[in-house]
Design a protein around this motif. Structure first.
Motif, PDB file in Angstrom:
ATOM      1  N   LEU A   5       0.859  -1.183   0.000  1.00  0.00           N
ATOM      2  CA  LEU A   5       0.000   0.000   0.000  1.00  0.00           C
ATOM      3  C   LEU A   5       0.888   1.224   0.000  1.00  0.00           C
ATOM      4  N   LYS A   6       0.364   2.318  -0.455  1.00  0.00           N
ATOM      5  CA  LYS A   6       1.076   3.588  -0.320  1.00  0.00           C
ATOM      6  C   LYS A   6       0.943   4.015   1.142  1.00  0.00           C
ATOM      7  N   LEU A   7       1.962   4.700   1.645  1.00  0.00           N
ATOM      8  CA  LEU A   7       1.917   5.149   3.026  1.00  0.00           C
ATOM      9  C   LEU A   7       0.691   6.026   3.275  1.00  0.00           C
ATOM     10  N   GLY A   8       0.319   6.836   2.305  1.00  0.00           N
ATOM     11  CA  GLY A   8      -0.878   7.669   2.426  1.00  0.00           C
ATOM     12  C   GLY A   8      -2.139   6.844   2.630  1.00  0.00           C
ATOM     13  N   GLU A   9      -2.225   5.686   1.960  1.00  0.00           N
ATOM     14  CA  GLU A   9      -3.368   4.795   2.145  1.00  0.00           C
ATOM     15  C   GLU A   9      -3.377   4.224   3.559  1.00  0.00           C
ATOM     16  N   VAL A  10      -2.180   3.909   4.069  1.00  0.00           N
ATOM     17  CA  VAL A  10      -2.076   3.388   5.435  1.00  0.00           C
ATOM     18  C   VAL A  10      -2.513   4.459   6.434  1.00  0.00           C
ATOM     19  N   LEU A  11      -2.107   5.710   6.193  1.00  0.00           N
ATOM     20  CA  LEU A  11      -2.511   6.813   7.073  1.00  0.00           C
ATOM     21  C   LEU A  11      -4.031   6.996   7.053  1.00  0.00           C
ATOM     22  N   ASN A  88       4.249  14.755   0.818  1.00  0.00           N
ATOM     23  CA  ASN A  88       3.575  14.072  -0.294  1.00  0.00           C
ATOM     24  C   ASN A  88       4.450  12.968  -0.871  1.00  0.00           C
ATOM     25  N   LYS A  89       5.746  13.251  -0.985  1.00  0.00           N
ATOM     26  CA  LYS A  89       6.686  12.235  -1.477  1.00  0.00           C
ATOM     27  C   LYS A  89       6.683  11.031  -0.533  1.00  0.00           C
ATOM     28  N   GLU A  93       5.115   6.830  -0.985  1.00  0.00           N
ATOM     29  CA  GLU A  93       6.042   5.704  -0.874  1.00  0.00           C
ATOM     30  C   GLU A  93       5.259   4.415  -0.627  1.00  0.00           C
ATOM     31  N   GLU A  94       5.631   3.368  -1.342  1.00  0.00           N
ATOM     32  CA  GLU A  94       4.966   2.077  -1.168  1.00  0.00           C
ATOM     33  C   GLU A  94       5.573   1.339   0.019  1.00  0.00           C
ATOM     34  N   VAL A  95       4.709   0.794   0.863  1.00  0.00           N
ATOM     35  CA  VAL A  95       5.154   0.064   2.053  1.00  0.00           C
ATOM     36  C   VAL A  95       4.487  -1.314   2.067  1.00  0.00           C
ATOM     37  N   SER A  96       5.117  -2.236   2.769  1.00  0.00           N
ATOM     38  CA  SER A  96       4.549  -3.570   2.943  1.00  0.00           C
ATOM     39  C   SER A  96       3.867  -3.640   4.302  1.00  0.00           C
ATOM     40  N   VAL A  97       2.669  -4.163   4.299  1.00  0.00           N
ATOM     41  CA  VAL A  97       1.945  -4.363   5.552  1.00  0.00           C
ATOM     42  C   VAL A  97       1.429  -5.801   5.585  1.00  0.00           C
TER      43      VAL A  97
END
Length: 126
Positions: A5-11, A88-89, A93-97
């Motif tokens: 997921l993008k970090l923004g999606e996680v937030l 925003n950058k 960023e794509e992260v693994s969850v």
């Protein structure tokens, strides 16, 4: 299951989970609430790391106020722009969850408002 997921999606997911869990008007069952808390706990380190970086950026671009706090002045357009670019950058960023996706039956018809369902969309099986 590990997912990207993008970090923004996680937030956004974290914010949705907080609202659902804190919503005293919703009558979601305790098992679903427990599962949602588990998801929230699994993404907690990412949220904490984001907050650390966000605070570092505030310190980098901000100025001390009279009361000793550091904040970015609304008049300092350049600092706000740089701060927003950096955040925003980071948010892109794509992260693994590691999250077990919910089956639609686990989520739908459980008394959740539509905006909550939209926020949970990334962790619902299709």
């Amino acid at each position: 299951m590990e997912m990207k997921l993008k970090l923004g999606e996680v937030l956004n997911l974290n914010q949705t989970l907080k609202v659902i869990i804190d919503d005293t008007e919703s009558k979601i069952d305790s098992l679903l609430k427990f599962k949602l808390l588990g998801v929230m706990k699994s993404i907690e380190p990412l949220i904490q790391n984001f907050e650390i970086i966000r605070n570092e950026k505030i310190n980098e671009y901000g100025e001390k106020t009279d009361d000793g706090r550091v904040q970015i002045s609304v008049e300092n357009k350049e600092a706000i722009q740089k701060f927003n670019e950096d955040i925003n950058k980071l948010a892109n960023e794509e992260v693994s969850v590691v999250i077990t996706k919910f089956k639609p039956d686990d989520i739908f018809d459980k008394g959740l408002k539509s905006e909550y369902l939209m926020g949970l969309y990334p962790i619902i099986m299709e």
